[in-house]
Design a protein around this motif. Structure first.
Motif, PDB file in Angstrom:
ATOM      1  N   TRP A   1       0.858  -1.327  -0.029  1.00  0.00           N
ATOM      2  CA  TRP A   1       0.109   0.474   0.070  1.00  0.00           C
ATOM      3  C   TRP A   1       1.319   0.886   0.214  1.00  0.00           C
ATOM      4  N   PRO A   2       0.649   1.833  -1.030  1.00  0.00           N
ATOM      5  CA  PRO A   2       1.371   3.026  -1.337  1.00  0.00           C
ATOM      6  C   PRO A   2       1.192   4.986  -0.387  1.00  0.00           C
TER       7      PRO A   2
ATOM      8  N   LEU B   1      -2.769   5.328 -16.723  1.00  0.00           N
ATOM      9  CA  LEU B   1      -2.191   4.712 -18.205  1.00  0.00           C
ATOM     10  C   LEU B   1      -1.084   4.003 -17.353  1.00  0.00           C
ATOM     11  N   ILE B   2      -0.540   4.160 -16.394  1.00  0.00           N
ATOM     12  CA  ILE B   2       0.641   2.700 -16.130  1.00  0.00           C
ATOM     13  C   ILE B   2      -0.933   1.473 -15.964  1.00  0.00           C
ATOM     14  N   GLY B   3      -1.453   1.574 -16.181  1.00  0.00           N
ATOM     15  CA  GLY B   3      -2.716   0.524 -15.920  1.00  0.00           C
ATOM     16  C   GLY B   3      -2.773   0.102 -16.744  1.00  0.00           C
TER      17      GLY B   3
ATOM     18  N   VAL C   1      -1.824  -3.854  -9.994  1.00  0.00           N
ATOM     19  CA  VAL C   1      -0.266  -3.727 -10.094  1.00  0.00           C
ATOM     20  C   VAL C   1       0.246  -2.495 -10.315  1.00  0.00           C
ATOM     21  N   ALA C   2      -0.707  -1.343 -11.084  1.00  0.00           N
ATOM     22  CA  ALA C   2       0.031   0.059 -10.705  1.00  0.00           C
ATOM     23  C   ALA C   2      -0.998   0.900  -9.193  1.00  0.00           C
TER      24      ALA C   2
ATOM     25  N   GLY D   1       5.997   4.156  -7.068  1.00  0.00           N
ATOM     26  CA  GLY D   1       7.225   4.687  -6.876  1.00  0.00           C
ATOM     27  C   GLY D   1       7.805   4.359  -8.339  1.00  0.00           C
ATOM     28  N   ILE D   2       7.288   3.417  -9.752  1.00  0.00           N
ATOM     29  CA  ILE D   2       7.391   4.195 -10.728  1.00  0.00           C
ATOM     30  C   ILE D   2       7.012   4.942 -11.390  1.00  0.00           C
ATOM     31  N   ALA D   3       5.801   6.033 -11.307  1.00  0.00           N
ATOM     32  CA  ALA D   3       6.461   6.889 -11.413  1.00  0.00           C
ATOM     33  C   ALA D   3       6.927   8.165 -11.342  1.00  0.00           C
ATOM     34  N   GLU D   4       7.753   7.977  -9.780  1.00  0.00           N
ATOM     35  CA  GLU D   4       8.594   8.690  -9.210  1.00  0.00           C
ATOM     36  C   GLU D   4      10.546   8.274 -10.025  1.00  0.00           C
TER      37      GLU D   4
END
Ligand SMILES: [Zn+2]
Length: 291
Positions: free
Chosen positions: A119-120, A233-235, A274-275, A281-284
């Motif tokens: 959980w982010p 977008l990541i999703g 997943v997104a 984390g991926i976006a950062e």
């Protein structure tokens, strides 16, 4: 303390996964009865097996073996445990009772555990904890749609509407916790436009041949749950990426023809999960690597 939370998440996941599995059959039974009443062709064997589920009380659902009518006892209905003890067969007639139930139970438990572990967002205030709880409950609906779409290429409306409702709650929670509410609202709109709007465009272009209207509603619910256009977008990226990993080998080996139907719901659900859990984390990482 951590251990107790994880144990509770596994148990809740298994029990709610069991509920999800029972709901899948109940929804399928309803669908068959509705289809038959509408004069559509239904599989006779499946219809006879499942029609007893319609009209029965929820508590009585799945209380009988679909093959021999054996009445299941409480010890036949313990999530996962009963299935393993009976090795997936009916206690009475020994006919296989299907792998779908234990898979939904395991999948929901795994979803609960991973959602908490990855959980982010912070989990200190009541509103923050409420956001996670809404996400977990929505996950039960997503488990039902995942199984239903994989098996019958359809996303049941009832479940879609529940997930959209939970998505609205999730988005409201996100907006009232934000230091920039207007930005948060635009962010939610962006996520919905990406996940639902693209399917709506494809639906219009193909006149409903490529994707069903269920996918558009699913995109709406998932967009609300994500509440962030970058995560959307990541999703979408992960959904297509996972789709290619599955479809390309099947096509190359001839197991899947160009005309075969591919259920898109499960891919989109997986991509969005997943997104939600690792997308921040991926976006950062992506933003940092650009600087
Ligand atoms: Zn049986």
């Amino acid at each position: 303390m951590e251990f107790i939370i994880y144990l509770a998440l596994v148990l809740f996941g298994l029990v709610l996964g069991s509920y999800a599995g029972a709901t899948v059959w109940r929804l399928r039974a309803r669908q068959l009865v509705a289809d038959k009443e509408a004069g559509e062709h239904v599989d006779h064997k499946e219809y006879t097996q499942l029609k007893t589920l319609v009209g029965e009380k929820t508590s009585k659902d799945r209380s009988r073996c679909l093959h021999c009518g054996y009445v299941l006892h409480w010890y036949d209905l313990i999530p996962l445990v009963s299935w393993l003890a009976l090795r997936g067969k009916c206690r009475e007639c020994r006919k296989p009772i299907g792998i779908m139930e234990p898979l939904i139970e395991l999948g929901t438990a795994l979803f609960f555990v991973l959602s908490f572990a990855f959980w982010p967002y912070d989990l200190t205030t009541g509103l923050q904890i409420a956001s996670l709880v809404v996400w977990l409950v929505a996950g039960v609906g997503l488990a039902i749609m995942f199984a239903y779409d994989t098996r019958w290429y359809l996303l049941p409306d009832r479940v879609n509407f529940v997930v959209i409702g939970l998505g609205v709650i999730s988005a409201v929670l996100m907006i009232i916790q934000s230091s920039n509410p207007v930005g948060a609202i635009l962010n939610v709109i962006g996520a919905v436009a990406i996940l639902s709007g693209i399917y709506f465009a494809l639906y219009l272009i193909s006149k409903g041949r490529w994707i069903g209207f269920g996918d558009i509603k699913l995109g709406l619910g998932l967009g609300l749950l994500l509440g962030d256009w970058e995560l959307a977008l990541i999703g979408l990226f992960f959904a297509n990426f996972i789709g290619c990993l599955i479809v390309v080998p099947l096509m190359a080996t001839g197991k899947l023809k160009r005309t075969s139907r591919v259920p898109f719901g499960p891919l989109l659900i997986t991509g969005v999960i997943v997104a939600k859990l690792v997308g921040v984390g991926i976006a950062e990482f992506y933003t940092l690597s650009l600087m």
